[in-house]
Design an enzyme around this catalytic site. Structure first.
Site, short mmCIF file in Angstrom:
data_model
loop_
_atom_site.label_atom_id
_atom_site.label_comp_id
_atom_site.label_asym_id
_atom_site.label_seq_id
_atom_site.Cartn_x
_atom_site.Cartn_y
_atom_site.Cartn_z
N ASP A 120 -2.78 -2.48 10.08
CA ASP A 120 -2.56 -1.89 7.95
C ASP A 120 -3.36 -3.52 7.74
OD1 ASP A 120 -1.85 1.44 8.37
OD2 ASP A 120 0.05 -0.05 7.84
N LYS A 180 0.83 -0.86 -0.59
CA LYS A 180 -0.02 0.07 0.21
C LYS A 180 0.87 0.99 0.29
CE LYS A 180 0.84 1.33 4.58
NZ LYS A 180 1.70 2.24 4.92
O1 C5P Z 1 -0.79 -1.80 14.49
P1 C5P Z 1 0.49 -2.19 14.20
O2 C5P Z 1 1.18 -3.04 14.94
O3 C5P Z 1 1.01 -2.28 12.62
O4 C5P Z 1 1.73 -0.82 14.67
C1 C5P Z 1 2.87 -0.49 15.14
C2 C5P Z 1 3.65 0.51 15.55
O5 C5P Z 1 3.22 1.63 14.86
C3 C5P Z 1 2.61 0.62 16.95
O6 C5P Z 1 3.26 -0.52 18.04
C4 C5P Z 1 2.37 2.27 17.08
O7 C5P Z 1 3.68 2.35 17.98
C5 C5P Z 1 2.87 2.75 15.94
N1 C5P Z 1 1.24 3.07 15.43
C6 C5P Z 1 1.27 4.31 15.69
N2 C5P Z 1 -0.56 4.29 15.98
C7 C5P Z 1 -0.81 3.93 14.66
C8 C5P Z 1 -0.41 2.51 13.94
C9 C5P Z 1 0.81 2.28 13.70
O8 C5P Z 1 1.61 5.14 16.51
N3 C5P Z 1 -2.44 4.56 13.75
#
Ligand code: C5P
Length: 304
Positions: A142, A18
């Site tokens: 995502d 993406k």
């Molecule tokens: O959701 P995911 O595991 O992909 O997110 C990885 C990291 O990215 C989270 O632990 C956070 O530190 C950061 N993140 C965030 N806000 C979001 C998505 C991700 O701070 N909306």
């Protein structure tokens, strides 16, 4: 053997990378995530995830950057997706990667989405779309978009999706950086820059004009409206990306942007022909580990 497997009992699902055409980042929430308003477009770089019944859960990765993906089932997102479908999942998972690892293009999320789709089929799980999307959201912010594909507006931490009307095809050149960036570190850098008041003051920008431009299919207008609040943080951590962004627009791209948390830089071009020229010129300047072309929007995770 479960229904819909091939003669070897294996099932392969494919999921796309993406680009965030718009990424507005709000305040950090109590749970550590940031409130986002984002417009995702799925683009034609794909990872294939093959699952087959085995004595135990295992992961093998092949392809570009495979050495940087953890194969430990406790940490690998595709294995965690298999366990989300069946806590006693016994499958051999093979991930064939073309999406850059730690590149800001949802490579790990694509693997999780493809594994969810493949495992629900292999295990004969009777899940409706809402159950698949809830499992996807548990696996990462995502992952629901990687299941969904196309073009979508994401809110919450990025997991709450609404489809977006988008006309036409968009042609991209992707400059893949020599070293990756960690998503949590990029968000933390944005918080640090904001605390020091060094980030751009554009955090209140909305994607409304972009959504209109996508509905109208006007690539020039879309190019002028690409926006990423995480870009100053990615540039702060990898200042060399400024040179990459300049090289892409110098080479004739309509606009360049850091993709998501970076460090991949995505350049929107007028048409498929110009991507070939821009890609060749960028490759010649040596600003990236590799340069690829892609188009979007493409479909979400599906069995192939
Ligand atoms: O959701 P995911 O595991 O992909 O997110 C990885 C990291 O990215 C989270 O632990 C956070 O530190 C950061 N993140 C965030 N806000 C979001 C998505 C991700 O701070 N909306």
């Amino acid at each position: 053997m479960a229904a819909n497997t091939d003669s070897s009992g294996s099932i392969t699902a494919r999921a796309a990378a993406k680009i965030n055409l718009h990424l507005g980042v709000g305040e950090a929430r109590a749970d550590g995530f940031h409130e986002l308003t984002t417009v995702f477009q799925a683009v034609s770089l794909f990872d294939d995830v093959t699952v087959r019944p085995a004595a135990a859960l295992s992961v093998r990765t092949v392809g570009e950057g495979a050495a940087d993906v953890p194969e430990d089932p406790a940490r690998n997102l595709a294995a965690r997706a298999a366990l989300r479908v069946d806590p006693d999942a016994r499958v051999a998972i093979e991930i064939a990667k073309t999406i850059p690892v730690a590149g800001g293009m949802a490579g790990g999320s694509a693997d999780a989405a493809a594994a969810l789709v493949a495992c629900t089929r292999l295990f004969g799980a009777d899940w409706d779309r809402a159950e698949v999307m809830a499992a996807a959201a548990d696996l990462g912010s995502d992952v629901p978009f990687s299941v969904h594909g196309g073009t979508a507006l994401g809110t919450g931490r990025g997991e709450a999706l609404a489809p977006v009307l988008s006309r036409g095809d968009y042609h991209w050149v992707l400059a893949i950086a020599k070293t990756g960036l960690s998503t949590p570190e990029v968000f933390a850098e944005l918080d640090r820059l904001r605390a020091k008041d060094e980030a751009t003051g554009e955090t209140t920008r909305t994607p409304d004009a972009l959504l209109r431009a996508l509905a109208g299919g006007d690539v020039d207008e879309v190019a002028g409206l690409l926006h990423n609040d995480l870009q100053p943080a990615a540039l702060s951590l990898q200042p060399v990306l400024r040179r990459t962004l300049r090289a892409g627009t110098d080479a004739g791209a309509l606009a360049g942007i850091v993709s998501g948390s970076g460090p991949t830089c995505a350049f929107l071009c007028a048409d498929a022909e110009s991507t070939v020229r821009v890609a060749a010129e960028l490759a010649g300047r040596g600003v990236a580990k590799s340069v690829r072309t892609a188009h979007g929007p493409v479909a979400g995770a599906r069995i192939v």
